[in-house]
Design an enzyme around this catalytic site. Structure first.
Site, PDB file in Angstrom:
ATOM      1  N   ASP A 202       7.528  36.645   2.506  1.00  0.00           N
ATOM      2  CA  ASP A 202       7.325  35.239   2.852  1.00  0.00           C
ATOM      3  C   ASP A 202       8.692  34.625   3.134  1.00  0.00           C
ATOM      4  O   ASP A 202       9.691  35.348   3.232  1.00  0.00           O
ATOM      5  CB  ASP A 202       6.626  34.515   1.694  1.00  0.00           C
ATOM      6  CG  ASP A 202       7.584  34.271   0.546  1.00  0.00           C
ATOM      7  OD1 ASP A 202       8.468  35.119   0.322  1.00  0.00           O
ATOM      8  OD2 ASP A 202       7.483  33.220  -0.116  1.00  0.00           O
TER       9      ASP A 202
ATOM     10  N   TYR B 210       1.199  38.319   5.143  1.00  0.00           N
ATOM     11  CA  TYR B 210       1.781  37.909   3.861  1.00  0.00           C
ATOM     12  C   TYR B 210       0.726  37.873   2.765  1.00  0.00           C
ATOM     13  O   TYR B 210       0.888  38.466   1.690  1.00  0.00           O
ATOM     14  CB  TYR B 210       2.465  36.529   3.938  1.00  0.00           C
ATOM     15  CG  TYR B 210       2.613  35.960   2.560  1.00  0.00           C
ATOM     16  CD1 TYR B 210       3.570  36.477   1.694  1.00  0.00           C
ATOM     17  CD2 TYR B 210       1.709  35.025   2.056  1.00  0.00           C
ATOM     18  CE1 TYR B 210       3.649  36.046   0.380  1.00  0.00           C
ATOM     19  CE2 TYR B 210       1.782  34.592   0.752  1.00  0.00           C
ATOM     20  CZ  TYR B 210       2.749  35.101  -0.085  1.00  0.00           C
ATOM     21  OH  TYR B 210       2.814  34.690  -1.387  1.00  0.00           O
TER      22      TYR B 210
ATOM     23  N   GLU C 173      -2.840  31.537  -3.102  1.00  0.00           N
ATOM     24  CA  GLU C 173      -1.994  32.018  -2.009  1.00  0.00           C
ATOM     25  C   GLU C 173      -2.311  31.296  -0.701  1.00  0.00           C
ATOM     26  O   GLU C 173      -1.412  30.981   0.071  1.00  0.00           O
ATOM     27  CB  GLU C 173      -2.141  33.529  -1.833  1.00  0.00           C
ATOM     28  CG  GLU C 173      -1.498  34.348  -2.950  1.00  0.00           C
ATOM     29  CD  GLU C 173      -0.002  34.103  -3.098  1.00  0.00           C
ATOM     30  OE1 GLU C 173       0.625  33.587  -2.159  1.00  0.00           O
ATOM     31  OE2 GLU C 173       0.538  34.425  -4.165  1.00  0.00           O
TER      32      GLU C 173
END
Length: 356
Positions: free
Chosen positions: A150, A132, A49
């Site tokens: 996102d 996020y 991520e």
DNA sequence: GAGCCGTGGAT
DNA sequence: TATCCAAGGCT
């Protein structure tokens, strides 16, 4: 704020689509295993991520493999040398991510017994983990019904609900829309489903509405506005900055490099010495008093918010030469891949100038 | 909220 | 060639 109730079958249709069309990604547990209760390694979810922040899946792939091979766990990463991690990150961009990655790894390994927090709020306290990423890790690794937003989610929600408010002002409305769509079951797969949909069908340009699993309930498709959403406030034009980079090569082949300050552009990375870049090149001294020649190859490179034109000056020095700052890196240990892209280009241009 | 912070691929 | 843009975070 407008009423944002999705049709009740929308989330279910999205998950069914994901079950059949989920992309095969190295850090992902595929839907058939997810349904069986398997979860991805939180270290892998976190690492991927962070790498994926403003970065394409294609670019991340080789870096994810490199990092998990060099450092198989967060504790391994926490024990790594700063310079090794920065070198491994070189070329991926947004280098503050690499510095925060190490800070975060050391915090998790040192204060949390090597375990990532399993809540969105806990994750959000760690360096490099913002709204996020905290939501994404909580949902994907820990099965929490976090609302993951996102760029893909923004685009899908703007279209699904025909939200015409320009970004970033539309963020609260979009968050509410995403929350209304987030299910209690399989929230991690749901989040990944929206992002896959945005990456493969509900794309920024030429969205494939004709094969979209959500076409029946999509307001933008009904209203013909899909291609124009999400609306965005226009960005400022990029100015041009100019600079000079010095390539000093010793007779033994060693090349002078400097480590840049931790904050600011290319922070913490190795680079060629030279004055700060600006509208014009400031008066300055070269890193070594020598005869400098100008490489005929001007390096052009574009950063997030400016274009750079970099002149490369080159010189050959005797074996014992010293510089005012920086360190001579022996040719054997110098790998262009350890440098940010702009300095890979400058190195190449300078070496061509030296060897012509 | 807005500026800063990389890179490479697509159009 | 020029612009956009990608699973954003920090200040």
């Amino acid at each position: 704020m407008r009423d944002l109730d999705p049709a009740p079958e929308t989330a279910g249709m999205l998950l069914e689509w994901y079950d059949r069309n989920a992309r095969d990604l190295p850090w992902r547990v595929p839907p058939h295993r997810s349904r069986a209760g398997f979860r991805a390694d939180p270290y892998h979810v976190w690492l991927s991520e962070v790498m994926l922040q403003q970065t394409t899946v294609a670019a991340v792939g080789p870096y994810f493999h490199k990092f998990t091979t060099l450092w198989p766990s967060v504790s391994h990463l926490a024990a790594a040398e700063d310079a090794d991690v920065m070198a491994a990150w070189a070329g991926l961009g947004y280098y503050a991510r690499a510095r925060n990655l190490l800070k975060c790894a050391r915090q998790v390994a040192g204060e949390l017994d090597g375990c990532f927090p399993d809540t969105e709020a806990g994750l959000a306290t760690l360096p490099g983990i913002g709204p996020y990423t905290a939501a994404a890790i909580a949902a994907i690794a820990f099965d929490r019904p976090a609302v993951v937003v996102d760029g893909n989610v923004e685009r899908v929600m703007a279209r699904l609900f025909d939200i015409r408010t320009p970004l970033p002002a539309a963020k609260p409305e979009i968050k509410a829309a995403a929350a209304a769509l987030t299910p209690a079951e399989r929230p991690g797969d749901h989040a990944q489903a929206v992002m896959d949909l945005g990456a493969t069908i509900c794309t920024p340009r030429n969205p494939a509405c004709g094969i979209c699993p959500l076409m029946a309930g999509c307001l933008a498709r009904r209203n013909g506005s899909a291609a124009d959403l999400p609306a965005k406030t226009p960005k400022a034009a990029k100015p041009v900055r100019r600079g000079v980079a010095y390539l000093a090569r010793r007779a033994d082949g060693a090349i002078l490099l400097e480590r840049r300050p931790d904050k600011g552009l290319l922070g913490g990375m190795l680079g060629l010495p030279g004055p700060d870049w600006g509208e014009t090149v400031p008066a300055h001294r070269p890193p070594v008093d020598a005869e400098w020649r100008i490489s005929p190859l001007v390096v052009r490179h574009t950063f997030t918010h400016f274009h750079l034109e970099l002149e490369v000056r080159v010189t050959e020095l005797p074996e014992g030469a010293q510089a005012r700052s920086g360190r001579f890196h022996p040719g054997a240990e110098l790998r262009a891949g350890d440098l940010p892209t702009v300095f890979r280009k400058a190195l190449k241009a300078g070496l061509a100038g030296l060897d012509d």
